[in-house]
Write an enzyme that holds these catalytic residues in place. Structure first.
Site, PDB file in Angstrom:
ATOM      1  N   ASP A   1      21.757  10.137  76.872  1.00  0.00           N
ATOM      2  CA  ASP A   1      22.777  11.148  76.600  1.00  0.00           C
ATOM      3  C   ASP A   1      23.812  11.191  77.724  1.00  0.00           C
ATOM      4  OD1 ASP A   1      21.844  11.939  74.148  1.00  0.00           O
ATOM      5  OD2 ASP A   1      20.695  13.640  74.908  1.00  0.00           O
TER       6      ASP A   1
ATOM      7  N   ARG B   1      12.244   8.059  71.624  1.00  0.00           N
ATOM      8  CA  ARG B   1      11.046   8.883  71.734  1.00  0.00           C
ATOM      9  C   ARG B   1      11.171  10.064  70.795  1.00  0.00           C
ATOM     10  NH1 ARG B   1       9.269  11.326  77.479  1.00  0.00           N
ATOM     11  NH2 ARG B   1      10.772  12.893  76.847  1.00  0.00           N
TER      12      ARG B   1
ATOM     13  N   THR C   1       6.560  14.506  68.895  1.00  0.00           N
ATOM     14  CA  THR C   1       5.288  13.860  69.251  1.00  0.00           C
ATOM     15  C   THR C   1       5.319  13.204  70.627  1.00  0.00           C
ATOM     16  OG1 THR C   1       5.930  11.721  68.350  1.00  0.00           O
ATOM     17  CG2 THR C   1       4.906  13.280  66.809  1.00  0.00           C
TER      18      THR C   1
ATOM     19  N   ASP D   1      18.379  13.436  80.255  1.00  0.00           N
ATOM     20  CA  ASP D   1      18.227  12.311  79.323  1.00  0.00           C
ATOM     21  C   ASP D   1      19.258  11.237  79.693  1.00  0.00           C
ATOM     22  OD1 ASP D   1      17.367  11.922  75.971  1.00  0.00           O
ATOM     23  OD2 ASP D   1      18.844  10.638  76.958  1.00  0.00           O
TER      24      ASP D   1
END
Ligand code: PRP
Length: 216
Positions: free
Chosen positions: A210, A111, A115, A207
């Site tokens: 991560d 992603r 944006t 995340d």
């Protein structure tokens, strides 16, 4: 285990079970290390896969036990797993433990931070889909952009039926999937409250990629 379906989101199946809640609490705790996080993703996927495969069809088969002839059922559908890189990789091994004959096809999407739109960077799907059912694996359904794009790809590939298996979903992502792909059931451990301004799930877990790979 019973999967609740929400009146508002007929595409969503949330599995409520104390083991799921317990492991999800550990998973989302900020103190959880990458090593523990990987183990928790594996454990939660194992628990979710049972519910997500509840509708697979069986073919009746006759065989012998050491004592006599009997009948049983064998899975008669060819299953493909499509993990969305990177975070979906953490769900492959436990899914294969439950479905050892499944094939694994990789899709890479990340992603874009500015944006929030998914960007495709890897696709190892062969020309034609050889499977009867495709299970897309990704721990997170946030805006739903990545999942929706992945389903677009898998539908264009010719997959006859598709489901999405995740760990945490935001209402925004479930609504997006309901709009774009109402035929794709979403199996998750929890529906969280909302997205924040950066399109991260709240309360969420941060995340997943991560935390799985220690790249924070
Ligand atoms: C995360 C997550 C999903 C996606 C969800 O991946 O694993 O793929 O974002 O967001 P969306 O529903 O708004 O599309 P990310 O882009 O961080 O890539 P990574 O797995 O490599 O960390």
């Amino acid at each position: 285990m019973t999967a609740r379906s929400h009146d508002e989101y007929p595409n969503l199946r949330c599995t409520s079970h104390p083991l799921i809640s317990h492991n999800l609490t550990e998973l989302t705790d900020e103190r959880t290390s990458s090593r523990a996080f990987r183990a928790l993703v594996r454990r939660l996927t194992t628990l979710l896969i049972y519910e997500a495969t509840a509708n697979l069809s069986l073919a009746e088969t006759t065989y012998r036990t050491p004592l006599e002839s009997t009948t049983g059922g064998r899975l008669d559908q060819r299953i493909g797993l499509v993990p969305i890189l990177r975070a979906g990789l953490g769900m492959v091994e436990p899914a294969l433990d439950a479905l050892p004959d499944a094939e694994v096809w990789h899709l890479g999407l990340y992603r874009d931070e500015a944006t929030k739109q998914p960007v495709s960077y890897y696709n190892r799907l062969p020309e034609r889909c050889p499977d009867d059912h495709i299970m897309i694996l990704d721990p997170m359904l946030a805006t739903g952009g990545s999942a929706s794009d992945a389903v677009d790809v898998v539908k264009a590939w010719g997959a006859p039926s598709i489901s999405f298996i995740g760990l945490i979903a935001a209402p925004e992502g479930v609504a997006r999937m309901l709009r774009d792909h109402p035929d794709v059931p979403i199996h998750v451990a929890a529906l969280h409250r909302q997205l924040n301004g950066d399109a991260f799930i709240l309360p969420g877990l941060g995340d997943a990629g991560d935390r799985l790979f220690g790249t924070m």
